[in-house]
Design a protein around this motif. Sequence first.
Motif, PDB file in Angstrom:
ATOM      1  N   ASN A 128     -60.695   6.503  -7.729  1.00 28.18           N
ATOM      2  CA  ASN A 128     -61.383   7.779  -7.764  1.00 28.18           C
ATOM      3  C   ASN A 128     -62.641   7.658  -8.628  1.00 28.18           C
ATOM      4  N   ASN A 130     -64.803   9.949  -9.014  1.00 30.41           N
ATOM      5  CA  ASN A 130     -65.058  11.261  -9.619  1.00 30.41           C
ATOM      6  C   ASN A 130     -63.973  11.625 -10.622  1.00 30.41           C
ATOM      7  N   PHE A 131     -63.353  10.612 -11.206  1.00 32.34           N
ATOM      8  CA  PHE A 131     -62.270  10.857 -12.155  1.00 32.34           C
ATOM      9  C   PHE A 131     -62.744  11.748 -13.303  1.00 32.34           C
ATOM     10  N   LYS A 132     -61.903  12.721 -13.659  1.00 30.58           N
ATOM     11  CA  LYS A 132     -62.196  13.609 -14.781  1.00 30.58           C
ATOM     12  C   LYS A 132     -61.014  13.601 -15.739  1.00 30.58           C
ATOM     13  N   PRO A 133     -61.275  13.619 -17.043  1.00 27.25           N
ATOM     14  CA  PRO A 133     -60.172  13.673 -18.012  1.00 27.25           C
ATOM     15  C   PRO A 133     -59.339  14.932 -17.803  1.00 27.25           C
ATOM     16  N   ASN A 134     -58.050  14.838 -18.077  1.00 22.74           N
ATOM     17  CA  ASN A 134     -57.190  16.004 -17.950  1.00 22.74           C
ATOM     18  C   ASN A 134     -57.543  17.047 -18.996  1.00 22.74           C
ATOM     19  N   TYR A 164     -49.610  17.188 -17.163  1.00 23.85           N
ATOM     20  CA  TYR A 164     -50.632  16.207 -16.842  1.00 23.85           C
ATOM     21  C   TYR A 164     -50.182  14.776 -17.077  1.00 23.85           C
ATOM     22  N   ASP A 202     -53.731  10.991 -15.002  1.00 24.72           N
ATOM     23  CA  ASP A 202     -55.014  10.350 -15.271  1.00 24.72           C
ATOM     24  C   ASP A 202     -55.088   8.949 -14.690  1.00 24.72           C
TER      25      ASP A 202
END
Length: 467
Positions: free
Chosen positions: A287, A289-293, A304, A308
Amino acid sequence: RQHPAASIMLVTTSSMKSLIVVLAIAMGISESSAAPAVTVGDCAIDVRLQDVNETLVGVAPWHPDNNIVVKLAGSDCSVGVSPTWTIAGWENTIVQIAPNTVFTPPSLADNERQLFKLMRGTLIDVNLNGIFHNDRWETYTVTPANRAASMFVDSSVADFAAGAEGAVIVYMKVTTEILDTPATDMTAAPVTTISGPLSENLVWTRTPAEWGAHPEFWNLAGILMQENDGSRLAHMQWWTFREDGNADGYHDHTDLTDENAFGEMHMTMFVPNGVTGMQTTLPNTKNLNFKPNPEDTTGTGNSYAKNDQPEIQIAIPMPPGHAHGPLWSVDPATGEAARICKGGIQYPFHRMLVKSNGAANTPLRYLLWVAWEHLPEDVVVPLEMITEWPNAYLQSTMTKAQCDADAGTTSPPVAAPAPDGGDGTTTDNDDVPEDVPSASGRLGFGRSIVPFMATTLLTVFGFGWNI
Protein backbone atom coordinates in the motif's frame (compact mmCIF):
# COMPACT_ATOMS: atom_id res chain seq x y z
CA ARG A 1 -20.54 -27.39 34.07
CA GLN A 2 -23.57 -28.99 35.63
CA HIS A 3 -25.12 -30.77 32.67
CA PRO A 4 -25.04 -34.56 32.39
CA ALA A 5 -24.22 -36.29 29.13
CA ALA A 6 -27.34 -36.15 27.04
CA SER A 7 -28.54 -37.84 23.89
CA ILE A 8 -31.85 -37.50 22.09
CA MET A 9 -33.51 -38.76 18.98
CA LEU A 10 -36.42 -36.62 17.84
CA VAL A 11 -39.17 -37.98 15.64
CA THR A 12 -42.19 -36.50 13.95
CA THR A 13 -44.44 -38.99 12.20
CA SER A 14 -46.79 -38.01 9.40
CA SER A 15 -49.76 -38.32 11.76
CA MET A 16 -48.11 -36.08 14.33
CA LYS A 17 -47.31 -33.56 11.58
CA SER A 18 -50.97 -33.52 10.53
CA LEU A 19 -52.03 -32.92 14.12
CA ILE A 20 -49.53 -30.07 14.44
CA VAL A 21 -50.91 -28.48 11.27
CA VAL A 22 -54.50 -28.77 12.52
CA LEU A 23 -53.57 -27.21 15.85
CA ALA A 24 -51.61 -24.48 14.11
CA ILE A 25 -54.54 -23.58 11.90
CA ALA A 26 -56.87 -23.59 14.91
CA MET A 27 -54.52 -21.18 16.64
CA GLY A 28 -54.36 -18.94 13.61
CA ILE A 29 -50.83 -19.91 12.61
CA SER A 30 -50.09 -20.44 8.94
CA GLU A 31 -49.18 -23.98 7.93
CA SER A 32 -46.41 -22.59 5.77
CA SER A 33 -44.49 -21.39 8.84
CA ALA A 34 -43.84 -24.97 9.95
CA ALA A 35 -40.27 -26.23 10.21
CA PRO A 36 -39.12 -29.12 8.00
CA ALA A 37 -40.34 -32.43 9.44
CA VAL A 38 -37.71 -34.36 11.38
CA THR A 39 -37.00 -37.69 9.69
CA VAL A 40 -37.12 -41.16 11.27
CA GLY A 41 -35.93 -44.67 10.53
CA ASP A 42 -32.86 -45.02 8.33
CA CYS A 43 -32.72 -41.24 8.03
CA ALA A 44 -32.83 -40.42 11.74
CA ILE A 45 -30.25 -37.78 12.63
CA ASP A 46 -28.81 -38.13 16.13
CA VAL A 47 -28.52 -35.09 18.37
CA ARG A 48 -26.66 -35.01 21.66
CA LEU A 49 -24.85 -32.67 23.98
CA GLN A 50 -21.10 -32.76 24.23
CA ASP A 51 -20.13 -34.88 27.24
CA VAL A 52 -18.48 -33.35 30.28
CA ASN A 53 -14.70 -33.29 29.68
CA GLU A 54 -15.20 -34.55 26.11
CA THR A 55 -12.75 -33.13 23.60
CA LEU A 56 -14.28 -32.88 20.15
CA VAL A 57 -12.10 -32.60 17.05
CA GLY A 58 -13.32 -29.63 15.08
CA VAL A 59 -14.60 -27.59 18.01
CA ALA A 60 -12.80 -24.30 18.41
CA PRO A 61 -10.66 -23.98 21.57
CA TRP A 62 -12.21 -20.62 22.43
CA HIS A 63 -15.54 -22.30 23.23
CA PRO A 64 -14.72 -25.94 23.97
CA ASP A 65 -17.76 -26.87 26.08
CA ASN A 66 -21.56 -27.23 25.75
CA ASN A 67 -21.51 -27.77 22.01
CA ILE A 68 -24.37 -29.65 20.37
CA VAL A 69 -23.31 -32.63 18.27
CA VAL A 70 -25.37 -33.60 15.23
CA LYS A 71 -24.49 -36.93 13.62
CA LEU A 72 -25.83 -37.58 10.13
CA ALA A 73 -27.71 -40.68 9.03
CA GLY A 74 -26.08 -43.47 7.07
CA SER A 75 -25.56 -43.76 3.34
CA ASP A 76 -28.94 -45.48 2.85
CA CYS A 77 -30.70 -42.25 3.73
CA SER A 78 -32.46 -40.40 0.93
CA VAL A 79 -33.28 -37.16 2.75
CA GLY A 80 -32.48 -36.70 6.41
CA VAL A 81 -33.72 -33.66 8.33
CA SER A 82 -32.52 -32.59 11.77
CA PRO A 83 -34.51 -30.71 14.37
CA THR A 84 -34.55 -26.94 13.92
CA TRP A 85 -32.56 -24.55 16.07
CA THR A 86 -33.54 -20.89 16.20
CA ILE A 87 -30.60 -18.59 16.90
CA ALA A 88 -31.40 -14.90 17.34
CA GLY A 89 -34.64 -15.44 15.43
CA TRP A 90 -33.01 -17.24 12.48
CA GLU A 91 -34.05 -20.87 11.98
CA ASN A 92 -31.35 -23.45 11.19
CA THR A 93 -32.10 -27.01 10.05
CA ILE A 94 -29.41 -29.46 8.92
CA VAL A 95 -30.50 -31.44 5.86
CA GLN A 96 -28.74 -34.45 4.37
CA ILE A 97 -29.61 -35.12 0.71
CA ALA A 98 -28.56 -38.23 -1.22
CA PRO A 99 -27.01 -37.89 -4.71
CA ASN A 100 -29.47 -36.70 -7.36
CA THR A 101 -32.23 -36.45 -4.75
CA VAL A 102 -34.58 -33.58 -3.89
CA PHE A 103 -35.36 -31.99 -0.52
CA THR A 104 -38.67 -30.12 -0.43
CA PRO A 105 -39.09 -27.84 2.60
CA PRO A 106 -42.50 -26.59 3.76
CA SER A 107 -43.83 -23.70 1.73
CA LEU A 108 -42.92 -20.25 2.97
CA ALA A 109 -45.22 -17.84 4.75
CA ASP A 110 -45.58 -14.43 3.16
CA ASN A 111 -43.19 -12.87 5.68
CA GLU A 112 -40.54 -15.61 5.49
CA ARG A 113 -37.34 -15.73 3.45
CA GLN A 114 -35.22 -18.83 2.92
CA LEU A 115 -31.46 -19.27 2.74
CA PHE A 116 -29.01 -22.14 2.75
CA LYS A 117 -25.33 -22.86 3.26
CA LEU A 118 -23.73 -25.94 1.74
CA MET A 119 -21.57 -27.97 4.11
CA ARG A 120 -20.46 -30.44 1.44
CA GLY A 121 -21.55 -31.52 -2.04
CA THR A 122 -23.45 -29.40 -4.55
CA LEU A 123 -26.98 -28.23 -5.33
CA ILE A 124 -28.49 -27.82 -8.77
CA ASP A 125 -30.44 -24.79 -10.06
CA VAL A 126 -31.23 -23.15 -6.73
CA ASN A 127 -29.36 -19.86 -7.26
CA LEU A 128 -26.68 -18.25 -9.40
CA ASN A 129 -23.79 -18.42 -6.92
CA GLY A 130 -21.95 -21.26 -8.62
CA ILE A 131 -21.05 -22.28 -12.15
CA PHE A 132 -23.27 -22.65 -15.19
CA HIS A 133 -22.36 -25.83 -17.05
CA ASN A 134 -24.24 -28.74 -18.60
CA ASP A 135 -27.23 -26.42 -19.02
CA ARG A 136 -27.66 -25.89 -15.30
CA TRP A 137 -26.34 -23.86 -12.38
CA GLU A 138 -24.35 -25.83 -9.83
CA THR A 139 -23.76 -24.29 -6.40
CA TYR A 140 -20.75 -25.29 -4.29
CA THR A 141 -19.66 -24.89 -0.68
CA VAL A 142 -17.62 -21.86 -1.77
CA THR A 143 -18.45 -18.69 -3.67
CA PRO A 144 -15.86 -16.50 -5.44
CA ALA A 145 -13.00 -15.44 -3.20
CA ASN A 146 -12.73 -12.10 -1.40
CA ARG A 147 -16.31 -11.19 -2.30
CA ALA A 148 -19.69 -11.29 -0.56
CA ALA A 149 -22.55 -13.33 -2.00
CA SER A 150 -26.18 -13.58 -0.96
CA MET A 151 -27.27 -16.81 0.70
CA PHE A 152 -30.94 -16.01 0.10
CA VAL A 153 -32.94 -18.21 -2.25
CA ASP A 154 -35.93 -16.92 -4.19
CA SER A 155 -39.27 -17.94 -2.69
CA SER A 156 -40.20 -19.51 -6.02
CA VAL A 157 -37.58 -22.24 -5.42
CA ALA A 158 -39.53 -25.10 -3.85
CA ASP A 159 -37.07 -27.96 -4.32
CA PHE A 160 -33.42 -28.32 -3.37
CA ALA A 161 -31.84 -30.89 -5.70
CA ALA A 162 -28.48 -32.39 -4.80
CA GLY A 163 -25.78 -33.01 -7.39
CA ALA A 164 -24.02 -36.25 -8.20
CA GLU A 165 -22.19 -36.36 -4.86
CA GLY A 166 -25.19 -35.50 -2.71
CA ALA A 167 -25.27 -32.56 -0.31
CA VAL A 168 -25.45 -31.51 3.30
CA ILE A 169 -26.92 -28.07 3.84
CA VAL A 170 -27.96 -25.78 6.65
CA TYR A 171 -31.43 -24.69 5.57
CA MET A 172 -32.32 -21.34 7.11
CA LYS A 173 -35.43 -19.21 7.41
CA VAL A 174 -35.88 -15.70 8.74
CA THR A 175 -38.87 -13.36 8.82
CA THR A 176 -38.93 -9.86 7.43
CA GLU A 177 -39.75 -8.65 10.94
CA ILE A 178 -36.47 -10.08 12.24
CA LEU A 179 -34.56 -8.60 9.30
CA ASP A 180 -36.08 -5.21 10.11
CA THR A 181 -35.12 -5.36 13.80
CA PRO A 182 -31.64 -4.20 14.85
CA ALA A 183 -29.72 -6.04 17.56
CA THR A 184 -29.18 -3.55 20.39
CA ASP A 185 -29.33 -5.57 23.61
CA MET A 186 -27.59 -8.86 24.47
CA THR A 187 -30.23 -9.59 27.12
CA ALA A 188 -33.31 -9.14 24.93
CA ALA A 189 -34.89 -10.32 21.70
CA PRO A 190 -34.00 -10.87 18.95
CA VAL A 191 -30.54 -11.84 20.21
CA THR A 192 -31.93 -14.05 22.97
CA THR A 193 -34.54 -15.71 20.75
CA ILE A 194 -32.95 -19.15 20.95
CA SER A 195 -34.77 -22.48 20.84
CA GLY A 196 -34.39 -26.09 19.77
CA PRO A 197 -33.12 -29.32 21.30
CA LEU A 198 -30.60 -28.73 24.11
CA SER A 199 -30.67 -25.00 23.35
CA GLU A 200 -30.57 -24.20 27.07
CA ASN A 201 -26.85 -24.83 26.68
CA LEU A 202 -26.52 -22.15 24.01
CA VAL A 203 -25.81 -19.15 26.21
CA TRP A 204 -24.19 -15.91 25.07
CA THR A 205 -20.85 -15.49 26.85
CA ARG A 206 -18.48 -12.54 26.87
CA THR A 207 -15.06 -13.28 25.45
CA PRO A 208 -12.38 -13.66 28.16
CA ALA A 209 -10.91 -10.49 29.59
CA GLU A 210 -7.40 -11.74 28.86
CA TRP A 211 -8.12 -11.45 25.15
CA GLY A 212 -8.01 -7.70 25.59
CA ALA A 213 -11.02 -7.35 23.30
CA HIS A 214 -13.89 -4.91 23.55
CA PRO A 215 -16.16 -5.89 26.47
CA GLU A 216 -19.15 -6.18 24.12
CA PHE A 217 -17.69 -9.11 22.19
CA TRP A 218 -19.77 -12.27 22.73
CA ASN A 219 -19.70 -15.90 21.63
CA LEU A 220 -22.21 -18.74 21.63
CA ALA A 221 -21.41 -22.45 21.87
CA GLY A 222 -21.82 -24.07 18.48
CA ILE A 223 -23.16 -27.07 16.61
CA LEU A 224 -20.68 -29.70 15.47
CA MET A 225 -21.79 -31.72 12.45
CA GLN A 226 -20.44 -35.24 12.12
CA GLU A 227 -20.66 -37.88 9.45
CA ASN A 228 -22.43 -41.11 10.36
CA ASP A 229 -19.13 -42.69 11.39
CA GLY A 230 -18.49 -39.89 13.88
CA SER A 231 -15.85 -38.11 11.82
CA ARG A 232 -15.87 -34.34 11.60
CA LEU A 233 -17.89 -32.61 8.89
CA ALA A 234 -18.18 -28.97 9.94
CA HIS A 235 -18.70 -26.69 12.92
CA MET A 236 -20.83 -23.57 13.17
CA GLN A 237 -20.94 -20.99 15.93
CA TRP A 238 -22.27 -17.50 16.50
CA TRP A 239 -20.65 -14.22 17.56
CA THR A 240 -21.67 -10.64 18.33
CA PHE A 241 -19.64 -7.45 18.47
CA ARG A 242 -20.90 -3.94 19.35
CA GLU A 243 -20.25 -1.19 16.86
CA ASP A 244 -18.27 1.06 19.24
CA GLY A 245 -15.53 -1.58 19.24
CA ASN A 246 -14.71 -0.86 15.57
CA ALA A 247 -13.27 -4.32 14.78
CA ASP A 248 -12.43 -7.63 16.40
CA GLY A 249 -8.89 -9.01 16.55
CA TYR A 250 -6.83 -9.50 13.39
CA HIS A 251 -5.83 -13.17 13.17
CA ASP A 252 -4.60 -15.72 10.65
CA HIS A 253 -5.17 -19.18 12.24
CA THR A 254 -1.49 -20.09 12.38
CA ASP A 255 -2.15 -22.30 15.42
CA LEU A 256 -4.09 -24.85 13.36
CA THR A 257 -2.69 -28.21 12.26
CA ASP A 258 -3.69 -31.08 9.98
CA GLU A 259 -6.04 -32.39 12.67
CA ASN A 260 -8.11 -29.26 13.22
CA ALA A 261 -7.55 -27.19 10.06
CA PHE A 262 -10.63 -25.53 8.61
CA GLY A 263 -11.74 -23.26 5.81
CA GLU A 264 -13.86 -20.56 7.37
CA MET A 265 -16.74 -18.55 5.96
CA HIS A 266 -18.94 -16.06 7.79
CA MET A 267 -22.49 -14.86 7.19
CA THR A 268 -23.88 -11.73 8.82
CA MET A 269 -27.33 -11.82 10.44
CA PHE A 270 -27.58 -8.35 11.99
CA VAL A 271 -25.36 -5.41 11.01
CA PRO A 272 -24.90 -1.90 12.45
CA ASN A 273 -24.28 -0.08 9.15
CA GLY A 274 -23.79 -0.43 5.42
CA VAL A 275 -20.09 -1.31 5.47
CA THR A 276 -20.10 -3.99 8.15
CA GLY A 277 -18.29 -7.11 6.95
CA MET A 278 -14.82 -8.58 6.66
CA GLN A 279 -11.42 -6.91 6.60
CA THR A 280 -8.62 -8.89 5.00
CA THR A 281 -5.13 -8.41 3.62
CA LEU A 282 -4.02 -9.06 0.06
CA PRO A 283 -0.67 -10.90 -0.01
CA ASN A 284 1.95 -9.81 -2.54
CA THR A 285 0.82 -6.19 -2.44
CA LYS A 286 2.12 -2.97 -0.96
CA ASN A 287 0.00 0.00 0.00
CA LEU A 288 1.76 3.16 -1.22
CA ASN A 289 -0.92 5.29 0.47
CA PHE A 290 -0.23 3.80 3.88
CA LYS A 291 -1.31 6.03 6.77
CA PRO A 292 -0.46 5.62 10.46
CA ASN A 293 -3.32 4.38 12.60
CA PRO A 294 -5.19 6.99 14.64
CA GLU A 295 -5.29 6.86 18.40
CA ASP A 296 -7.40 3.99 19.70
CA THR A 297 -10.26 5.50 21.70
CA THR A 298 -11.99 2.21 22.52
CA GLY A 299 -9.89 1.63 25.61
CA THR A 300 -9.08 -1.94 24.61
CA GLY A 301 -6.02 -1.55 22.40
CA ASN A 302 -7.58 -3.94 19.92
CA SER A 303 -9.16 -1.90 17.14
CA TYR A 304 -5.98 -1.13 15.23
CA ALA A 305 -3.85 -4.13 16.18
CA LYS A 306 -2.01 -5.32 13.07
CA ASN A 307 -3.86 -2.69 11.05
CA ASP A 308 -0.53 -1.09 10.10
CA GLN A 309 0.70 -3.86 7.84
CA PRO A 310 2.24 -2.71 4.56
CA GLU A 311 -0.04 -4.90 2.40
CA ILE A 312 -3.28 -3.62 0.93
CA GLN A 313 -6.18 -4.27 3.26
CA ILE A 314 -9.70 -4.36 1.87
CA ALA A 315 -13.15 -4.19 3.42
CA ILE A 316 -15.84 -6.59 2.17
CA PRO A 317 -19.32 -5.25 3.06
CA MET A 318 -21.76 -8.02 3.95
CA PRO A 319 -25.45 -7.15 4.38
CA PRO A 320 -27.58 -9.57 6.43
CA GLY A 321 -27.77 -12.98 4.79
CA HIS A 322 -24.53 -12.48 2.83
CA ALA A 323 -21.39 -14.59 3.23
CA HIS A 324 -17.87 -14.12 1.90
CA GLY A 325 -15.95 -16.55 -0.27
CA PRO A 326 -12.48 -17.94 0.51
CA LEU A 327 -10.07 -15.51 2.13
CA TRP A 328 -7.37 -18.17 2.32
CA SER A 329 -4.71 -18.92 -0.29
CA VAL A 330 -5.83 -21.23 -3.07
CA ASP A 331 -3.61 -23.46 -5.20
CA PRO A 332 -4.41 -22.12 -8.69
CA ALA A 333 -3.80 -25.50 -10.35
CA THR A 334 -6.12 -27.54 -8.14
CA GLY A 335 -8.39 -25.14 -6.29
CA GLU A 336 -7.32 -26.72 -3.01
CA ALA A 337 -6.60 -24.62 0.06
CA ALA A 338 -2.87 -24.00 0.41
CA ARG A 339 -1.47 -25.19 3.74
CA ILE A 340 1.00 -23.73 6.16
CA CYS A 341 3.86 -25.99 7.03
CA LYS A 342 2.21 -27.75 9.97
CA GLY A 343 -1.05 -28.39 8.17
CA GLY A 344 -3.38 -25.48 8.79
CA ILE A 345 -4.79 -23.47 5.91
CA GLN A 346 -2.71 -20.49 4.75
CA TYR A 347 -4.68 -17.40 5.78
CA PRO A 348 -3.97 -13.70 5.49
CA PHE A 349 -4.89 -11.58 8.47
CA HIS A 350 -8.66 -11.13 8.59
CA ARG A 351 -11.39 -10.04 10.99
CA MET A 352 -14.86 -8.59 11.24
CA LEU A 353 -15.02 -4.84 10.70
CA VAL A 354 -17.91 -2.66 11.87
CA LYS A 355 -16.45 0.85 11.70
CA SER A 356 -17.97 3.37 9.28
CA ASN A 357 -17.43 7.11 8.80
CA GLY A 358 -20.99 7.84 9.88
CA ALA A 359 -22.19 8.50 13.40
CA ALA A 360 -22.87 5.49 15.60
CA ASN A 361 -26.46 4.45 16.12
CA THR A 362 -28.53 5.30 19.18
CA PRO A 363 -28.83 2.89 20.86
CA LEU A 364 -25.60 1.21 19.80
CA ARG A 365 -26.09 -1.82 17.56
CA TYR A 366 -24.43 -5.21 17.44
CA LEU A 367 -23.00 -7.07 14.52
CA LEU A 368 -24.15 -10.70 14.80
CA TRP A 369 -22.73 -13.37 12.53
CA VAL A 370 -22.36 -17.12 12.12
CA ALA A 371 -19.03 -18.76 11.33
CA TRP A 372 -18.96 -21.99 9.33
CA GLU A 373 -15.75 -23.98 9.70
CA HIS A 374 -15.32 -26.55 6.92
CA LEU A 375 -12.96 -29.43 6.35
CA PRO A 376 -10.28 -28.32 3.87
CA GLU A 377 -11.31 -31.02 1.39
CA ASP A 378 -14.89 -29.69 1.38
CA VAL A 379 -13.90 -26.17 0.28
CA VAL A 380 -11.98 -26.94 -2.90
CA VAL A 381 -12.63 -24.05 -5.29
CA PRO A 382 -13.73 -25.12 -8.80
CA LEU A 383 -11.15 -23.99 -11.34
CA GLU A 384 -13.94 -22.16 -13.19
CA MET A 385 -14.18 -19.96 -10.08
CA ILE A 386 -10.48 -18.99 -10.16
CA THR A 387 -8.66 -16.55 -12.42
CA GLU A 388 -5.03 -15.59 -12.83
CA TRP A 389 -5.73 -13.23 -15.66
CA PRO A 390 -2.93 -10.64 -15.67
CA ASN A 391 -3.70 -7.60 -13.53
CA ALA A 392 -7.05 -9.00 -12.38
CA TYR A 393 -6.76 -9.92 -8.73
CA LEU A 394 -9.38 -12.30 -7.34
CA GLN A 395 -8.10 -14.94 -4.92
CA SER A 396 -4.90 -15.23 -2.92
CA THR A 397 -2.81 -17.97 -4.50
CA MET A 398 -0.05 -20.12 -3.11
CA THR A 399 0.82 -23.75 -3.76
CA LYS A 400 1.88 -26.40 -1.25
CA ALA A 401 5.14 -26.74 -3.15
CA GLN A 402 5.95 -23.12 -2.40
CA CYS A 403 5.53 -23.78 1.29
CA ASP A 404 7.54 -27.01 1.18
CA ALA A 405 10.33 -25.31 -0.76
CA ASP A 406 10.87 -22.75 2.00
CA ALA A 407 13.63 -23.25 4.50
CA GLY A 408 12.68 -24.28 8.02
CA THR A 409 9.21 -25.52 7.25
CA THR A 410 8.73 -27.19 10.62
CA SER A 411 7.42 -24.00 12.21
CA PRO A 412 4.42 -21.94 11.24
CA PRO A 413 4.66 -18.32 10.15
CA VAL A 414 4.23 -15.73 12.84
CA ALA A 415 1.24 -13.43 13.09
CA ALA A 416 0.22 -11.10 15.88
CA PRO A 417 1.51 -11.51 19.46
CA ALA A 418 -0.26 -13.93 21.77
CA PRO A 419 -3.27 -12.60 23.73
CA ASP A 420 -0.98 -11.95 26.72
CA GLY A 421 1.50 -10.05 24.56
CA GLY A 422 0.49 -6.73 26.05
CA ASP A 423 -1.12 -5.03 23.09
CA GLY A 424 -4.62 -6.43 23.51
CA THR A 425 -4.54 -8.35 20.24
CA THR A 426 -6.85 -11.33 19.79
CA THR A 427 -4.77 -13.89 17.92
CA ASP A 428 -4.33 -17.58 17.27
CA ASN A 429 -0.56 -17.64 17.84
CA ASP A 430 -0.02 -18.49 21.48
CA ASP A 431 2.90 -20.84 20.84
CA VAL A 432 4.78 -18.99 18.11
CA PRO A 433 8.13 -17.42 19.06
CA GLU A 434 8.38 -13.70 18.46
CA ASP A 435 11.50 -14.08 16.32
CA VAL A 436 9.86 -16.28 13.66
CA PRO A 437 9.70 -14.32 10.39
CA SER A 438 6.42 -12.91 9.17
CA ALA A 439 3.95 -14.81 6.98
CA SER A 440 4.85 -12.77 3.93
CA GLY A 441 8.55 -13.38 4.49
CA ARG A 442 8.49 -17.02 5.57
CA LEU A 443 6.14 -18.31 2.93
CA GLY A 444 7.62 -16.36 0.09
CA PHE A 445 4.62 -14.51 -1.30
CA GLY A 446 5.62 -13.19 -4.67
CA ARG A 447 8.57 -15.53 -5.28
CA SER A 448 6.89 -17.49 -8.01
CA ILE A 449 3.34 -16.21 -8.02
CA VAL A 450 2.14 -14.40 -11.11
CA PRO A 451 1.58 -10.71 -10.21
CA PHE A 452 -2.11 -10.05 -10.24
CA MET A 453 -2.45 -6.31 -10.16
CA ALA A 454 -1.61 -3.23 -12.14
CA THR A 455 -2.03 0.42 -11.33
CA THR A 456 -4.82 0.87 -13.87
CA LEU A 457 -7.01 -1.66 -12.05
CA LEU A 458 -6.05 -0.78 -8.52
CA THR A 459 -6.59 2.94 -8.74
CA VAL A 460 -10.26 2.06 -8.87
CA PHE A 461 -9.91 1.28 -5.17
CA GLY A 462 -8.12 4.57 -4.50
CA PHE A 463 -4.86 2.93 -3.42
CA GLY A 464 -1.31 3.24 -4.62
CA TRP A 465 0.05 -0.24 -5.31
CA ASN A 466 3.49 -1.64 -5.85
CA ILE A 467 3.79 -5.21 -7.14
